[in-house]
Design a protein around this motif. Structure first.
Motif, short mmCIF file in Angstrom:
data_model
loop_
_atom_site.label_atom_id
_atom_site.label_comp_id
_atom_site.label_asym_id
_atom_site.label_seq_id
_atom_site.Cartn_x
_atom_site.Cartn_y
_atom_site.Cartn_z
N GLY A 31 44.65 0.31 -157.53
CA GLY A 31 44.47 1.74 -157.71
C GLY A 31 45.19 2.55 -156.64
N PHE A 32 44.51 3.57 -156.11
CA PHE A 32 45.12 4.47 -155.13
C PHE A 32 45.53 3.73 -153.86
CE2 PHE A 32 44.87 7.37 -151.48
CZ PHE A 32 45.78 8.36 -151.89
N ASP A 33 44.85 2.65 -153.55
CA ASP A 33 45.16 1.90 -152.33
C ASP A 33 46.57 1.31 -152.36
OD1 ASP A 33 42.71 2.45 -151.26
OD2 ASP A 33 41.79 0.55 -151.84
N SER A 34 47.19 1.30 -153.52
CA SER A 34 48.54 0.74 -153.64
C SER A 34 49.64 1.79 -153.50
CB SER A 34 48.70 0.04 -155.00
OG SER A 34 48.72 1.00 -156.05
N ILE A 35 49.27 3.01 -153.14
CA ILE A 35 50.25 4.10 -153.11
C ILE A 35 51.41 3.80 -152.15
CG2 ILE A 35 49.06 5.41 -151.29
CD1 ILE A 35 49.87 7.96 -152.84
N PHE A 36 51.14 3.01 -151.12
CA PHE A 36 52.19 2.67 -150.16
C PHE A 36 53.33 1.91 -150.81
CE2 PHE A 36 49.45 -1.03 -150.13
CZ PHE A 36 50.35 -2.09 -150.07
#
Length: 245
Positions: A191-196
């Motif tokens: 989810g958002f934690d993969s934005i990097f």
């Protein structure tokens, strides 16, 4: 990693480059050590963690690009493969030690780069039928499966080399491979934690100002990465697990 001494105008790229190969290699090294250091110094999921790991996404794609450049300009492909193989072996235990893996669970990105170089060489052979090329490239991807950046790096090296001279196609294939096999799976699982992971796209404007030149000839620069990679992992391991463990 070997690159040309003279600039090459690339279709679809900016014609006046500001960075030579030495410069982008240094950027990759900085991105790599900052990214690896942050693994144990920066709290996961924080804004700082995301920013650092976004910057860290520059390292592997730049390495892949320089390997493809090296393939084009090397005078001895066997020697080039041998050098990567030796440093893949040297880097293996520093890698598994630092990341807390069993010796058989994974290996470093150097192995992925080697498999990418082999796959690129296969793709350029005129004496191998297309179908067999596909099978052999798949084998290279499978052999890199447990390595850092695995088959993604293999495909990046290969397509950077196949489309060399056509910057637009290089970046299109690069972004497609990265999106399909890296960004989307990250979104699905994290989810958002993969934005990097979107940080891999920052490589495109960086490479757009690469001028195709090697820069100042230096054995320190030439051999620096190969020596630095396992060395920095060992040093980080000592700090992480022994000195501050």
């Amino acid at each position: 990693m070997e690159v040309n001494n003279t600039g090459t105008l690339r279709s679809g790229a900016i014609s006046i480059g500001a960075l030579d190969a030495n410069a982008i290699k240094v950027i990759a090294i900085i991105a790599m050590i900052v990214d690896h250091t942050a693994i144990w110094l920066v709290e996961r999921g924080t804004t700082l963690d995301i920013v650092i790991h976004t910057f860290g996404r520059l390292a592997a794609p730049i390495m892949c690009y320089l390997i493809a450049e090296g393939f084009h300009y090397t005078s001895n492909l066997k020697k080039y493969k041998k050098r990567l193989f030796i440093f893949a072996l040297i880097s293996h235990f520093p890698f598994v030690l630092y990341f807390g893996l069993e010796w058989w669970q994974g290996t470093s990105v150097i192995w992925s780069l080697l498999m990418g170089l082999v796959a690129l060489g296969i793709s350029k052979r005129d004496d191998i039928p297309l179908g067999l090329k596909g099978v052999l490239v798949c084998i290279c991807c499978l052999l890199a499966y447990t390595a850092d950046w695995n088959y993604i790096a293999v495909l990046w090296v290969m397509f950077f080399g196949i489309f060399r001279g056509n910057f637009r196609m290089q970046m299109t294939s690069y972004a497609t491979i990265g999106t399909v096999f890296y960004i989307i799976p990250g979104i699905v699982s994290m989810g958002f934690d993969s934005i990097f992971r979107f940080g891999i796209l920052l490589v495109i404007p960086l490479l757009a100002i690469y001028n195709g030149e090697r820069g100042k000839k230096s054995n320190l620069i030439k051999w620096g990465f190969y020596i630095f990679y396992p060395a920095h992992l060992l040093i980080l391991y000592l700090f992480r697990h022994i000195i501050f463990g």
